[in-house]
Every structure is written in C-alpha cells, then in structure tokens.
Design an enzyme around this catalytic site. Structure first.
Site, short mmCIF file in Angstrom:
data_model
loop_
_atom_site.label_atom_id
_atom_site.label_comp_id
_atom_site.label_asym_id
_atom_site.label_seq_id
_atom_site.Cartn_x
_atom_site.Cartn_y
_atom_site.Cartn_z
N TYR A 193 -5.47 2.45 -9.60
CA TYR A 193 -4.70 2.44 -10.74
C TYR A 193 -4.46 4.27 -11.89
CZ TYR A 193 -2.29 0.67 -15.03
OH TYR A 193 -1.68 0.53 -15.97
N GLU A 252 3.61 4.53 -14.40
CA GLU A 252 2.23 3.76 -14.07
C GLU A 252 2.25 4.40 -12.92
OE1 GLU A 252 2.55 -0.60 -13.91
OE2 GLU A 252 0.50 -0.48 -15.02
#
Ligand code: GDP
Ligand code: MN
Length: 431
Positions: free
Chosen positions: A152, A240
């Site tokens: 991530y 993101e």
C-alpha cells in the site's frame, strides 16, 4: 497516531462529498470546505502514465462489444476487467445483475464481453457505496499482470503535519484501515518537506519498509518520487495506490489508483477539472455547485440555509437539541448575490423532504438586506409552501428586518439561534 491518520488518509471514499458533522458528539456528516474532485481509475492512471508512473496497458469501454474488441486489441496473455466507479472495494463488490466482483481476471477475450455485459448499466455495491450501489457506465480493460506481492502506498496532505506525508504498508491490496487497526506497526510514514520534496533516503526507506528488495527497491523508490511529482503537479490532496505491487518479472506496478484534487487549484488545473464526471454525485449537490452554493443532504425535514460551515454545524446541532432533524444545509459562503439566495430557495423548495426552512445568516461580509430581498423575491416567485423561520444578524440587519416585515409574507422572525431552532422545530411538529 499513524493508525488514525491512515484511517483519515484512505478514507477510501471515492464517492461524492465527504459528509461529516457532529450531532450530540456523534459524527454524522463531515464538512469539507468544498467538494474535492475525484477522478475515475482510468483517468487517474492516464495522468500517472503521463508522469512516468508504471501502470498496465488499458482501454476504456462503455459497451460490452467495445470491451471485447479492446480485450482483443490488447493481445495480452490475460485480461483484467474493472468496473469504473468512484468507490473502492470493487474487487469484493456485487452487481445487481448477480455478478460477483467488480474486478475480473480472464485469459479468454470472449469472457470479457460476457462479463462486461453483466457490469455495464448495472449497479455495483461495495463496502464504500450507498446501499443501492453505483451504476457502472464504463469498464477498464487492461493487460493483467501476475502479482507476487501487494503493498500500500499513498501521499496525502495531512493537517497534523501541515503538509504532504507518505504513508505505506507492506500489507497492501486489502483494507488499509484494517491493517492500521490490527497491525499498526506495519504502517510507515514519512513527512515530506514541501520545499525540499521527497529526499532519496526517504524514498529508499519507504521502499524498504514496503518490503521491496534488491533492484526492486530502486524501482519502487523511483516510482515513489514520480508519484510525488505527480501529486505536486496536479495539485492533488491525495494519491493512493492500493495495491502498489510487484510482478514475477521484477516490475513495480501501480495496480489501482485514486487521486483527489484540491478544488482551490481549479483555475490552474482546467484540463483535469474538465474531466469531472458528476454522474455519481447527488444532483442537488451538483446543481448547488453550479450557483457556487454548497448543498449537503441529510435525513431530517428542516432545511437549513446558512453562511459558513461553522454556522451550519451550530444550526444543525441546535435543531437536534430541540428535538428536530435537519433535512440538509445549504451554505451560501461569502460574497453573496440576491440571485444566489433565490437559487438556494429554489433548491430547498424542490427537496420533497423539506417541511420547514430555517434561515440562519450572520452578516459579516454578507449584507443582510441582500439576503432579505432574495428571500422575499424567492417566497413570492416560488410560492413557498413550507413554514419559513428567519434569523438574521450583523451587517445591515435593521434594514433587512424592515424588508421582511413590510413584505407581508408569512415569515417567522427569530431573535437568536435558539429561538429560531425552537420555532422551526415547532413548525414541523405542529402539523
Ligand atoms: P478495488 O477492489 O476497488 O480496490 O480494486 P483493485 O484495482 O485494487 O483490484 C482489487 C484486487 O484485484 C487487487 O487487490 C488485486 O489483488 C487484484 N488485481 C487487480 N488487477 C490485477 C492484475 O492485473 N493482476 C492480478 N493478478 N490481480 C489484479
Ligand atoms: Mn484497490
């Protein structure tokens, strides 16, 4: 601290305006200064590709046949078909066509056509969408790559750090909020100096913390720096990438993309803002934005017409305190024109939930007389059917009160906020 920040960060909500307000200490809606622009994954990935960030080859389709053709044209060993909606969690989502999963991998082009048929025109329900889901108008047809590891990575503007922060975890692909809650030690953070940018040692440390080894570490660090330069270049508030993954061939790839943009930068990001797709927004919100008004819908029956987010919160809170429920609030903001007041009333009047309207305006920059004239004009022309309670205070308030009282219209005036809320709540409960 990292954990709570990540929760904020990946408030993965790709849906319309974040809504958050505190009623009796319970978070009900979130007030953002303005709606932050979101783009679809394919649009974000195009921006990434333009900035040298590694994404898969893809096409976008809005018919099953185009999806099939796109799959053939890609000439890939395997295809990944992805529903394009602004909400995350698509992989685990379900369509109202019965199809499970908003992300599908297949080696057969014909299957792409069949799957696309069960996606396009149907609603996809994910953890982040409203109950009824969001209609899928486009699908992304991309070359699938094998993934050996999913991490991530995100860059966001963080209020606590007064600037950009990188957040990463070697445990990606999954819900990052969950990682933050169960394994906070697996969340890594680097505060970026806005003047200096991402330093080499920071990019490498992040790459290492994400678990990239050997030559992959260099590649990941390079991608991180490119993502930061994209972040700056497009005036993003958040970039993101989940998963930020690696392939068996030794490539670091951004498999998913979510970018939010700072609406204050609209004037210099015209091309990006022109890509805004409002099909997923609340139509009332979109209409309000056209008149430079901010509309936030809620579940109750008292419409609040206010200027400023603070006053909006106070108004909603005090309605709640007196046993009522706000239906919405419409924020006029600063430099107000009479025509905006009229448009605001038009919007509130068109909302079937609304059984009373409470106007609570504090005239600082705003001239109360302009508001009063807007109100009387709106009342007359729109044939307002619901009770109207008005509390005005501040600049030119005496003139404003005179305009209202001499109008002959059934307007209930209130002396202060408490009085206004009490009268508004009484007007709906009396019925
Ligand atoms: P989200 O569920 O909305 O976050 O959509 P993602 O784009 O993140 O896709 C969900 C999951 O599908 C990812 O976490 C991956 O595990 C998987 N996935 C997406 N693209 C690919 C791909 O090209 N290859 C493989 N093997 N898996 C993929
Ligand atoms: Mn994802």
């Amino acid at each position: 601290m990292a954990a709570s920040m990540v929760v904020k960060a990946s408030n993965h909500l790709r849906t319309s305006a974040a809504k958050c307000l505190f009623l009796n200490n319970q978070q009900v809606v979130q007030l953002t200064p303005r709606r932050w622009l979101n783009l679809q994954e394919y649009q974000s990935k195009k921006l990434m590709a333009d900035h040298g960030v590694t994404v898969q080859r893809f096409f976008v389709a809005d018919t099953a046949n185009d999806a099939l053709e796109a799959a053939k044209r890609l000439k890939a060993r395997e295809i990944v078909l992805k529903a394009q909606i602004l909400a995350g969690g698509r992989g685990k989502g379900v369509f109202n066509s019965g199809l499970k999963g908003g992300v599908h991998l297949t080696k057969d082009c014909n299957i792409v056509g069949q799957l696309a048929k069960q996606m396009l025109g149907y609603n996809l329900v994910t953890k982040q969408t409203p109950k009824e889901g969001v209609k899928v108008n486009k699908v992304m047809v991309a070359e699938a790559l094998d993934i050996t590891r999913e991490t991530y990575f995100a860059i966001l503007m963080d209020r606590a750090c007064n600037g950009p922060v990188m957040v990463g975890s070697p445990q990606g692909g999954v819900d990052i909020e969950e990682v933050a809650a169960t394994n906070p030690e697996l969340i890594f953070k680097e505060v970026i100096d806005i003047f200096e940018g991402v330093r080499d040692d920071q990019a490498f440390r992040m790459a290492e913390n994400l678990g990239f080894k050997g030559s992959l570490q260099q590649q990941a660090a390079d991608q991180i720096k490119k993502l930061y330069s994209l972040f700056l270049k497009v005036d993003a508030t958040q970039v993101e990438v989940n998963p930020f993954g690696e392939t068996p061939e030794g490539q670091v790839v951004c498999f998913d993309a979510k970018i939010n943009f700072d609406d204050n930068a609209e004037f210099r990001q015209k091309e990006i803002f022109a890509m805004d797709d409002t099909s997923e927004s609340d139509p009332l919100e979109t209409e309000a934005a056209r008149h430079d008004l901010k509309y936030i819908g809620m579940d109750g029956n008292i419409a609040c017409f206010v200027n400023g987010a603070g006053l909006a919160m106070a108004t909603c809170d005090i309605i709640d305190l007196h046993g009522g429920k706000p239906a919405n609030f419409l924020d006029l903001g600063g430099g107000v024109q009479e025509s905006q007041v009229y448009q605001a009333f038009k919007l509130l009047n068109a909302d079937p939930k609304v059984e009373a309207i409470l106007v609570n305006i504090f005239g600082g920059i705003v001239n109360c007389a302009i508001i009063a004239n807007g109100i009387t004009k709106a009342c007359r022309e729109l044939a307002l059917k619901v009770p109207l309670v008005v509390r005005l205070e501040g600049t030119n308030v005496h003139e404003a009160k005179r305009i209202l009282s001499e109008s002959g219209l059934p307007i209930t005036s209130a002396s202060d906020l408490d009085d206004a809320a009490r009268k508004a709540v009484a007007s709906v409960t009396r019925k």
